[in-house]
Design a protein around this motif. Structure first.
Motif, PDB file in Angstrom:
ATOM      1  N   ALA A 338       0.840  -1.209   0.000  1.00 42.89           N
ATOM      2  CA  ALA A 338       0.000   0.000   0.000  1.00 42.89           C
ATOM      3  C   ALA A 338       0.870   1.251   0.000  1.00 42.89           C
ATOM      4  N   ILE A 339       1.944   1.233   0.792  1.00 40.93           N
ATOM      5  CA  ILE A 339       2.883   2.362   0.819  1.00 40.93           C
ATOM      6  C   ILE A 339       3.552   2.528  -0.541  1.00 40.93           C
ATOM      7  N   THR A 340       3.970   1.400  -1.124  1.00 45.69           N
ATOM      8  CA  THR A 340       4.613   1.437  -2.446  1.00 45.69           C
ATOM      9  C   THR A 340       3.699   2.070  -3.482  1.00 45.69           C
ATOM     10  N   LYS A 341       2.446   1.668  -3.491  1.00 46.63           N
ATOM     11  CA  LYS A 341       1.487   2.217  -4.457  1.00 46.63           C
ATOM     12  C   LYS A 341       1.341   3.726  -4.287  1.00 46.63           C
ATOM     13  N   ASN A 342       1.260   4.190  -3.044  1.00 52.94           N
ATOM     14  CA  ASN A 342       1.136   5.621  -2.787  1.00 52.94           C
ATOM     15  C   ASN A 342       2.358   6.386  -3.281  1.00 52.94           C
ATOM     16  N   ILE A 343       3.534   5.838  -3.043  1.00 51.69           N
ATOM     17  CA  ILE A 343       4.767   6.518  -3.455  1.00 51.69           C
ATOM     18  C   ILE A 343       4.852   6.598  -4.978  1.00 51.69           C
ATOM     19  N   ILE A 344       4.537   5.497  -5.644  1.00 56.56           N
ATOM     20  CA  ILE A 344       4.584   5.482  -7.109  1.00 56.56           C
ATOM     21  C   ILE A 344       3.592   6.491  -7.681  1.00 56.56           C
ATOM     22  N   LEU A 346       2.590   9.202  -6.251  1.00 52.44           N
ATOM     23  CA  LEU A 346       3.131  10.539  -5.992  1.00 52.44           C
ATOM     24  C   LEU A 346       4.105  10.969  -7.089  1.00 52.44           C
ATOM     25  N   HIS A 347       4.663  10.000  -7.785  1.00 56.52           N
ATOM     26  CA  HIS A 347       5.583  10.281  -8.893  1.00 56.52           C
ATOM     27  C   HIS A 347       4.873  10.192 -10.243  1.00 56.52           C
ATOM     28  N   ASP A 348       3.533  10.310 -10.207  1.00 57.37           N
ATOM     29  CA  ASP A 348       2.709  10.271 -11.430  1.00 57.37           C
ATOM     30  C   ASP A 348       2.867   8.962 -12.182  1.00 57.37           C
ATOM     31  N   GLY A 349       3.186   7.907 -11.462  1.00 53.52           N
ATOM     32  CA  GLY A 349       3.336   6.607 -12.085  1.00 53.52           C
ATOM     33  C   GLY A 349       2.218   5.672 -11.692  1.00 53.52           C
ATOM     34  N   LYS A 350       2.361   4.422 -12.060  1.00 52.99           N
ATOM     35  CA  LYS A 350       1.366   3.422 -11.686  1.00 52.99           C
ATOM     36  C   LYS A 350       2.061   2.085 -11.469  1.00 52.99           C
ATOM     37  N   ILE A 351       1.415   1.222 -10.705  1.00 57.16           N
ATOM     38  CA  ILE A 351       1.952  -0.099 -10.405  1.00 57.16           C
ATOM     39  C   ILE A 351       0.841  -1.117 -10.585  1.00 57.16           C
ATOM     40  N   GLU A 352       1.192  -2.272 -11.125  1.00 57.55           N
ATOM     41  CA  GLU A 352       0.214  -3.339 -11.310  1.00 57.55           C
ATOM     42  C   GLU A 352       0.894  -4.674 -11.055  1.00 57.55           C
ATOM     43  N   VAL A 353       0.093  -5.694 -10.823  1.00 58.37           N
ATOM     44  CA  VAL A 353       0.625  -7.016 -10.513  1.00 58.37           C
ATOM     45  C   VAL A 353      -0.073  -8.063 -11.366  1.00 58.37           C
ATOM     46  N   THR A 354       0.695  -9.023 -11.841  1.00 54.96           N
ATOM     47  CA  THR A 354       0.158 -10.188 -12.542  1.00 54.96           C
ATOM     48  C   THR A 354       0.786 -11.425 -11.915  1.00 54.96           C
ATOM     49  N   SER A 355       0.028 -12.523 -11.923  1.00 53.07           N
ATOM     50  CA  SER A 355       0.531 -13.736 -11.296  1.00 53.07           C
ATOM     51  C   SER A 355      -0.044 -14.955 -11.991  1.00 53.07           C
ATOM     52  N   ASN A 356       0.804 -15.951 -12.202  1.00 55.43           N
ATOM     53  CA  ASN A 356       0.362 -17.236 -12.722  1.00 55.43           C
ATOM     54  C   ASN A 356       1.111 -18.345 -12.000  1.00 55.43           C
ATOM     55  N   ALA A 357       0.983 -19.561 -12.495  1.00 53.91           N
ATOM     56  CA  ALA A 357       1.568 -20.708 -11.804  1.00 53.91           C
ATOM     57  C   ALA A 357       3.085 -20.668 -11.773  1.00 53.91           C
ATOM     58  N   SER A 358       3.702 -19.930 -12.691  1.00 53.71           N
ATOM     59  CA  SER A 358       5.164 -19.937 -12.778  1.00 53.71           C
ATOM     60  C   SER A 358       5.828 -18.703 -12.184  1.00 53.71           C
ATOM     61  N   ARG A 359       5.114 -17.548 -12.160  1.00 53.99           N
ATOM     62  CA  ARG A 359       5.769 -16.323 -11.696  1.00 53.99           C
ATOM     63  C   ARG A 359       4.757 -15.276 -11.258  1.00 53.99           C
ATOM     64  N   THR A 360       5.228 -14.368 -10.418  1.00 46.49           N
ATOM     65  CA  THR A 360       4.449 -13.195 -10.001  1.00 46.49           C
ATOM     66  C   THR A 360       5.273 -11.965 -10.336  1.00 46.49           C
ATOM     67  N   GLU A 361       4.650 -11.011 -11.017  1.00 42.15           N
ATOM     68  CA  GLU A 361       5.388  -9.837 -11.504  1.00 42.15           C
ATOM     69  C   GLU A 361       4.720  -8.550 -11.047  1.00 42.15           C
ATOM     70  N   PHE A 362       5.504  -7.678 -10.427  1.00 40.89           N
ATOM     71  CA  PHE A 362       5.069  -6.323 -10.101  1.00 40.89           C
ATOM     72  C   PHE A 362       5.716  -5.381 -11.117  1.00 40.89           C
ATOM     73  N   LYS A 363       4.887  -4.645 -11.847  1.00 41.39           N
ATOM     74  CA  LYS A 363       5.391  -3.739 -12.875  1.00 41.39           C
ATOM     75  C   LYS A 363       5.150  -2.296 -12.449  1.00 41.39           C
ATOM     76  N   VAL A 364       6.209  -1.514 -12.438  1.00 39.31           N
ATOM     77  CA  VAL A 364       6.145  -0.100 -12.068  1.00 39.31           C
ATOM     78  C   VAL A 364       6.450   0.737 -13.310  1.00 39.31           C
ATOM     79  N   VAL A 365       5.606   1.727 -13.567  1.00 39.28           N
ATOM     80  CA  VAL A 365       5.795   2.616 -14.710  1.00 39.28           C
ATOM     81  C   VAL A 365       5.891   4.047 -14.192  1.00 39.28           C
ATOM     82  N   ILE A 366       7.008   4.729 -14.513  1.00 41.29           N
ATOM     83  CA  ILE A 366       7.243   6.091 -14.054  1.00 41.29           C
ATOM     84  C   ILE A 366       7.623   6.955 -15.246  1.00 41.29           C
ATOM     85  N   PRO A 367       7.072   8.170 -15.355  1.00 43.65           N
ATOM     86  CA  PRO A 367       7.435   9.049 -16.476  1.00 43.65           C
ATOM     87  C   PRO A 367       8.933   9.397 -16.469  1.00 43.65           C
TER      88      PRO A 367
END
Length: 371
Positions: A338-344, A346-367
């Motif tokens: 939750a803190i990470t999402k707020n910080i991202i 604040l930098h006009d970015g966004k964060i999303e998560v995807t997960s399947n049987a083999s891997r979990t990925e957090f993707k951060v996008v910042i201008p």
């Protein structure tokens, strides 16, 4: 209210009033002309003496009750010209009364939108106000529910370690231990729980500050590649303890963003710790940094258990844990993401998560920083 608006409204009323008078005059002229034509037809075609024939009664009555007829015709035209305006005004009044009684779902019909400027604008503005007021009430209710949920979660998460601390210190205070080794184990448990409690309180304070009061961040030009490499080096010991190899996949060129380095480090560290915690069944975690268009894209990947699809929408909510038992083992506060999402954000970015049987990925996008 501007005086010009008052004058405009008065002018519109005056114009309608004058229009009713003019239409009344025209109508009376047409009636008189009709009676005159009828009289001539009777005289010429049928050679009827109107003085003795009943048809002359029409002309006589018109002359006798001319003033009354003028009034009746004027009232009819006035009614036709003002009727919809009066109905619209009454509807606005009834709607306001319903709102005053607590019915916030009521709205004014837009039937008069294309016909009556001032009243249409008034009804439209009232509807807009009520829509915004309804949204504000909904937001307030959500905020109140969030506050209740937060208090409930905080009470539970604070009580659990605190109960352990009090329990073991009570054992020490009552001399309920057999030897110094057991005494030290009790104190060590109390110390560990105290540290966990401090982490929770610090994270809660930071998240509350970010959510409710905002925070001023000092943005500077940052080389995101260098920042990630530095973090990977600093947490080399943590990777070793977890028996995990952190694989960096970054491009050679520099990628600059405008941001607060301390806050971004906090956000990225939370993601790194999350990968470490949940990569128990894999020897690797990956951090990938690329540049796509005008954005820097950072991917934090672990190869642990899959996050159930139904859990993904809530993963960034405060105190939300996919596995309660596992979270207790890892000692997390449940606030890191939750803190990470707020910080991202604040930098006009966004964060999303995807997960399947083999891997979990957090993707951060910042201008990117653009010169």
């Amino acid at each position: 209210m501007k005086k010009i608006d008052v004058y405009k409204l008065e002018l519109k009323i005056l114009i309608l009033f004058v229009a009713a008078i003019i239409l009344t005059f025209i109508t009376m002229m047409l009636l008189s002309l009709l009676v005159h034509i009828t009289q001539n037809i009777l005289i010429v075609e049928f050679r009827v003496d109107l003085d003795t024939y009943n048809a002359s009664f029409i002309l006589g009555q018109m002359k006798q009750f001319k003033s009354v007829t003028y009034c009746i015709v004027f009232v009819l035209w006035f009614h036709l010209l003002f009727r919809k305006k009066v109905v619209c005004f009454l509807q606005i009044n009834e709607t306001i009364q319903d709102i005053a009684k607590g019915d916030f779902k009521t709205r004014i019909s837009n039937d008069y939108k294309n016909e009556y400027g001032s009243l249409a604008t008034l009804s439209s503005n009232i509807n807009i106000i009520m829509d915004k007021f309804t949204l504000a009430i909904a937001d307030e209710r959500r905020a109140e529910q969030t506050k209740i949920d937060l208090i409930t979660s905080v009470s539970h998460d604070l009580r659990t370690p605190l109960t352990s601390i009090i329990g073991y210190l009570q054992l020490v205070d009552n001399d309920e231990y057999q030897n110094e080794f057991i005494l030290r184990s009790y104190i060590n448990i109390a110390l560990t729980k105290s540290k966990a409690l401090k982490v929770l309180i610090d994270d809660l304070f930071e998240l509350t500050t970010l959510d409710n009061y905002g925070i001023k961040i000092s943005k500077n030009k940052i080389n995101i590649i260098e920042l990630i490499k530095q973090l990977a080096i600093e947490h080399r010991l943590n990777f070793k303890k977890a028996n995990i190899e952190c694989r960096l996949n970054v491009i050679d060129e520099k990628i600059y963003v405008m941001g607060d380095s301390n806050k971004l480090v906090r956000a990225f560290e939370n993601l790194i710790f999350n990968c470490i915690k949940y990569s128990k069944f894999s020897r690797f975690m990956d951090i990938i940094v690329t540049k796509i268009g005008f954005y820097a894209v950072l991917e934090f990947i672990n190869y642990g258990e899959q996050i159930p699809p139904m859990e993904l929408p809530y993963i960034f909510e405060r105190f939300y844990r996919v596995d309660k038992a596992r979270s207790q083992e890892t000692g997390g506060s449940g606030l890191g993401l939750a803190i990470t999402k707020n910080i991202i954000e604040l930098h006009d970015g966004k964060i999303e998560v995807t997960s399947n049987a083999s891997r979990t990925e957090f993707k951060v996008v910042i201008p990117l920083w653009l010169q």
